[in-house]
Enzyme design. Structure first.
Site, PDB file in Angstrom:
ATOM      1  CD  GLU A  36      -2.717  -0.903   2.666  1.00  0.00           C
ATOM      2  OE1 GLU A  36      -3.635  -0.178   2.804  1.00  0.00           O
ATOM      3  OE2 GLU A  36      -2.458  -2.015   3.399  1.00  0.00           O
ATOM      4  NE  ARG A 261       3.528  -9.071  10.837  1.00  0.00           N
ATOM      5  CZ  ARG A 261       3.191  -8.083  10.788  1.00  0.00           C
ATOM      6  NH1 ARG A 261       2.129  -7.704  10.123  1.00  0.00           N
ATOM      7  NH2 ARG A 261       3.869  -6.732  11.028  1.00  0.00           N
ATOM      8  CE  LYS A 271       2.143   0.410   5.181  1.00  0.00           C
ATOM      9  NZ  LYS A 271       2.212   0.470   3.974  1.00  0.00           N
TER      10      LYS A 271
END
Length: 554
Positions: A36, A261, A271
């Site tokens: 993104e 992850r 973020k």
């Protein structure tokens, strides 16, 4: 063929090997990385980048870069530019030009209409809170929306009205019609489109409806004919919807595969929280060297090769894992030890005077640039009767016989120079040493030593008359706890380390003033340092990249 060359080394590769053996997709392997563009990439993204690009490369495939730009509220072109830069810096390039989910807005809209026409999607006038309440809970079936049984014709007309800007933000959404009692809550009629009257960074005001991730992502994979959609474990529960949409729309069957992850001690990878650190003034920006962003790690001096090695050596697993900062720093040190030239800088300088060296005389001494690689050659160092050495390298009274640095009546060698004998020191009224006085053995020059004097210690130094002031930024982890996000009852900001940055003025060789941004050096006996973006020839600025040895962090 690629399938005849490589063997599987992890569970993702096992799936690929099996697909290749069956001839699935004609033996074609195509992955993608879909960030993104609402912030900078971080160390967690690096893991995903490495997995996607290296997996495809190993099996002769290709990888797309696709910006998941479906939320105009948070996306900016500067983030797109930085993402592209970071990926290239890591050492990868993608197939063709950068792709965007926004490239497919018309196709996605048509796919949504197809769902409506098949009776598999409907326009819902319920509020966000009402939709949430309708979902039910684990083990508790949801309730149908009162708008669930609208006809396909009515839903198409309303959805077209949404597209044409006839309705206000939040007044209507498009939902998939699946099963309000499905055990996976994500399949209880999920929202596919929402109204957002906001300009998009690429499409401007063309659209006022935007697809949500679960609709845009899988269908974009299918449009691009991605064979293996590799994503992190947090998207495991989204896979059922991913597959349902592919089957319902009868489109190219991309396969989603989840991997764990990678988390690293003392780093956070949200973020939203990284942005908060900037907004609160804890750090100076996305590229602050204390941040977990690739821009920050690059500015600190981490080599791209070291980050790739770290991501590959930590493996591909199905369970989330916590890696130590020491391991990451070991990988950084491993590369820098091989590549970085050795220069001399004195971090906490005190003047050393060689009383029997002629005043006004300066000679040039040869020294090697990198003992790990002779091809780096040698350079010359100016040497005179006034030098700077480290304050910690002098003791008024040695603590034990194995102390091999400077002290009264001790001999030490100055790196690439002479052996000196310490005669004593001068100090101020508070007992602080202000000058160390020594004599040197004229016949002890490095490479030409005939003095017969044995000195067990070797010190680095800088010639005082030609020394340059260096602004040196010494970094510690940004947080006092290795996992600041593991305390749900506490604010992660409580763990901010007030000592994460110390700025000092060091003395360095003249050549260190002329180094370019991003150049890295080992400061002998100190650590590895990299020229910061703030640096100028008149004001050289160096960041501590990593120390010479690992340090335990409790």
């Amino acid at each position: 063929m690629a399938s005849e060359v490589k063997e599987a080394e992890n569970f993702i590769e096992e799936i690929i090997v099996e697909d290749l053996a069956r001839g699935k997709h004609g033996g074609r392997i195509h992955t993608r990385f879909p960030p993104e563009p609402n912030g900078y990439l971080h160390i967690g993204h690096a893991k995903a980048i490495v997995i996607n690009f290296e997996t495809a490369k190993k099996f002769g495939g290709t990888t797309n870069l696709r910006m998941d730009d479906t939320n105009p509220s948070t996306e900016e072109t500067q983030f797109v530019d930085n993402i592209e830069h970071d990926i290239r810096w890591l050492g990868y390039d993608w197939e063709g030009s950068t792709r965007y989910a926004s490239d497919y807005f018309e196709e996605l809209y048509q796919l949504a209409l197809r769902l409506i026409d098949k009776g598999l999607a409907y326009v819902d006038d319920s509020s966000a809170a009402e939709i949430e309440a309708q979902k039910g809970d684990i083990g508790v079936p949801g309730t149908n929306s009162p708008y669930r049984n609208r006809s396909a014709q009515e839903n198409r007309k309303l959805f077209e009205g949404m597209k044409n800007g006839e309705f206000a933000d939040g007044s209507r959404v498009l939902r998939a019609r699946i099963d309000m009692a499905h055990p996976n809550l994500l399949l209880r009629d999920p929202v596919l489109y929402r109204i957002k009257h906001e300009a998009h960074h690429r499409t401007g005001d063309t659209w006022c409806i935007y697809p949500l991730y679960d609709f845009a992502h899988g269908q974009s994979d299918s449009i691009e004919e991605i064979t293996h959609s590799l994503c992190s474990l947090e998207f495991r529960h989204h896979r059922d919807l991913y597959n349902w949409l592919i089957e319902a729309l009868e489109i190219f069957p991309s396969r989603q595969i989840e991997f764990a992850r990678m988390n690293v001690d003392y780093f956070i990878t949200s973020k939203r929280k990284l942005k908060l650190l900037i907004e609160e003034g804890v750090v100076t920006g996305w590229d602050d060297p204390r941040m977990s962003t690739l821009a920050g790690l690059r500015r600190k001096g981490y080599p791209a090769e070291a980050i790739r090695n770290f991501c590959m050596d930590t493996g591909v697993t199905r369970r989330d894992n916590q890696q130590t900062l020491d391991l990451l720093e070991f990988k950084v040190r491993e590369v820098m030890n091989r590549d970085a030239d050795r220069y001399m800088a004195v971090i906490d300088p005190v003047k050393l005077v060689i009383t029997n060296y002629p005043k006004g005389r300066t000679e040039q001494l040869d020294t090697e640039n990198n003992p790990e690689d002779e091809s780096h050659g040698t350079r010359q160092l100016p040497f005179s009767h006034e030098l700077y050495v480290e304050r910690d390298d002098y003791r008024k009274e040695p603590q034990n016989r194995k102390y091999y640095r400077l002290a009264p009546d001790k001999d030490v060698r100055l790196k690439s120079a002479y052996i000196i004998h310490c005669d004593g020191h001068e100090e101020d009224a508070n007992g602080n040493v202000t000058q160390i006085n020594c004599t040197y053995y004229p016949d002890s020059r490095s490479g030409e030593d005939t003095s017969g004097v044995k000195a067990k210690g070797t010190l680095h130094w800088v010639n005082a008359p030609t020394a340059v002031d260096l602004e040196v930024r010494m970094y510690e982890p940004l947080f006092t706890d290795p996992t600041p996000m593991d305390y749900p009852e506490r604010d992660f900001m409580e763990f901010i380390n007030p000592n994460s940055l110390h700025v000092i003025t060091a003395k360095g060789e003249p050549a260190l003033a002329g180094a370019g941004v991003g150049e890295s050096f080992q400061f002998l006996r100190q650590g590895y340092f990299t020229v910061d973006t703030d640096s100028t020839p008149e004001r050289p600025v160096y960041n501590l990249t990593v120390g010479l040895k690992s340090s335990f962090r409790g």
